[in-house]
Design a protein around this motif. Structure first.
Motif, mmCIF file in Angstrom:
data_model
loop_
_atom_site.group_PDB
_atom_site.id
_atom_site.type_symbol
_atom_site.label_atom_id
_atom_site.label_comp_id
_atom_site.label_asym_id
_atom_site.label_seq_id
_atom_site.Cartn_x
_atom_site.Cartn_y
_atom_site.Cartn_z
ATOM 1 N N HIS A 340 -6.236 4.522 5.080
ATOM 2 C CA HIS A 340 -4.999 5.301 5.083
ATOM 3 C C HIS A 340 -5.224 6.634 4.377
ATOM 4 N N TYR A 341 -4.888 7.742 5.074
ATOM 5 C CA TYR A 341 -4.970 9.083 4.512
ATOM 6 C C TYR A 341 -3.685 9.817 4.877
ATOM 7 N N GLY A 342 -2.745 9.920 3.943
ATOM 8 C CA GLY A 342 -1.481 10.596 4.249
ATOM 9 C C GLY A 342 -0.722 9.843 5.323
ATOM 10 N N ASN A 343 -0.524 10.501 6.461
ATOM 11 C CA ASN A 343 0.119 9.816 7.593
ATOM 12 C C ASN A 343 -0.889 9.487 8.691
ATOM 13 N N MET A 344 -2.179 9.533 8.347
ATOM 14 C CA MET A 344 -3.239 9.204 9.295
ATOM 15 C C MET A 344 -3.841 7.842 8.950
#
Length: 393
Positions: A340-344
């Motif tokens: 999970h990276y931010g909304n990615m």
């Protein structure tokens, strides 16, 4: 290697864009073609059990040649830029180091020959999706960090709660005589040393007192005032603040249960952690041993006679990386975890090791400190499958 991983909001899985307006770019499932002026390159990822490397073929006016300089700067989601150098091998250029999973990245290709410099942008996306923040919150996705820890192998044993022998007392009259006073009654709590009865001796006609030998609860009163007693049991007292769980250990599990083994005593929603006190033979000559586990029952949530389950930590193994079991999904026969990276969100193939009821060891594919989806990760998998796109190089 992930096969046929799907992702949201992407029309094509591999898109290559040249930096100059006159550049020509094409791509298919295995090869990406970049062209500018009379220079053309074909780039692909060669997968093998030994590792994946980037292969590049370079052409000038349609003829193969080896340029003076060739490299690729590659960046994966949430990672630093990696530089890949190349060396000539059998008329093509091969990266000098392997490309790790996932093969999902943005890259810049650099070529220099005869003082002419070229660059192209290469986007190779797989198993990646972008989800709006509101949808993330609505989906109740939870995340955790990849950490080291222990994996516990458990063995379940069945048993019954009993009063320890030291916590039971029969109160008798020392000398025959007539009961004058009974201070305690059934259900009363008494402390060790409390006077609980008075009896007039037949021999001396003197009254003597009877004291509680232990602290506990009176569970039976067996005589009445005025009764002639001659060695009868006046009271039965038990202390249920401490109980023993007597767990049956059959031969198939005997080698994993030892004195000192950690065990979780469970009854319904109640649980208490303790240790095996001792192993003793069954008094009925049954083909099992009894593991005695002492538990605290001051709050009275357990009762003698309760059937319980003992979950024994038969083995604790330290592992370098572990994730929660719910984080692991399967796509096309491969185990994956979503980072999970931010909304990615990025699907990463992983190699699994041992597991217990809560965690699974990760032997390859993740790094400590990475943030992964630990709860409801199946929703991301469903979104990827719903999009209908496919994996490609």
């Amino acid at each position: 290697m992930l096969k046929q991983i799907l992702f949201l909001f992407l029309i094509g899985t591999v898109t290559s864009i040249a930096t100059a307006s006159e550049d020509v770019t094409n791509s298919n499932d295995n090869q990406n073609i970049f062209q500018k002026d009379n220079i053309k390159i074909e780039v692909s990822i060669d997968e093998s059990p030994e590792g994946s490397v980037i292969i590049a073929s370079t052409f000038e006016d349609g003829k193969a040649f080896i340029p003076d300089y060739f490299s690729i700067e590659l960046q994966k989601l949430g990672s630093t830029v990696e530089e890949f150098e190349f060396q000539s091998s059998k008329g093509v250029l091969r990266s000098t180091r392997a490309l790790s999973e996932p093969h999902s990245f943005n890259a810049t290709i650099y070529l220099t020959d005869k003082k002419r410099k070229y660059s192209w942008e290469w986007e190779n996306l797989e198993g990646r999706t972008q989800i709006a923040k509101k949808l993330i919150e609505k989906s109740q996705l939870a995340t955790s960090e990849v950490q080291s820890g222990t994996i516990e192998r458990h063995v379940e044993l069945l048993g019954t709660l009993v009063i320890p022998p030291k916590n039971k007392a029969e109160v008798n009259a020392r000398f025959s005589g007539v009961v004058e006073t009974l201070v305690a009654d059934v259900g009363d709590s008494v402390n060790a040393g409390d006077v609980i009865a008075k009896i007039q001796s037949n021999d001396s006609l003197q009254t003597y007192i009877v004291k509680a030998p232990i602290s506990g609860t009176v569970v039976s009163r067996n005589v009445n005032v005025g009764q002639l007693v001659a060695g009868e049991t006046l009271y039965d007292i038990v202390d249920a603040n401490t109980l023993w769980a007597e767990l049956k250990v059959f031969p198939s599990k005997r080698d994993t249960i030892k004195p000192g083994s950690y065990v979780h005593i469970k009854k319904g929603s109640q649980q208490q952690d303790a240790q095996v006190k001792v192993l003793i033979p069954s008094s009925s000559q049954s083909p099992y041993q009894i593991a005695i586990v002492e538990i605290d029952n001051i709050e009275g949530v357990f009762s003698p006679g309760d059937m319980v389950t003992g979950v024994v930590d038969a083995q604790k193994i330290a592992v370098s990386l572990r994730v929660e079991n719910e984080a692991i999904q399967s796509m096309d026969g491969n185990s994956i975890v979503f980072l999970h990276y931010g909304n990615m969100f990025q699907a990463v193939p992983v190699k699994l090791g041992i597991k217990d009821d809560n965690f699974t060891e990760i032997k390859h594919g993740l790094e400590i400190g990475q943030v992964y989806v630990s709860k409801n990760s199946f929703l991301i998998k469903a979104d990827l499958e719903k999009s209908g796109a496919s994996h490609a190089h």
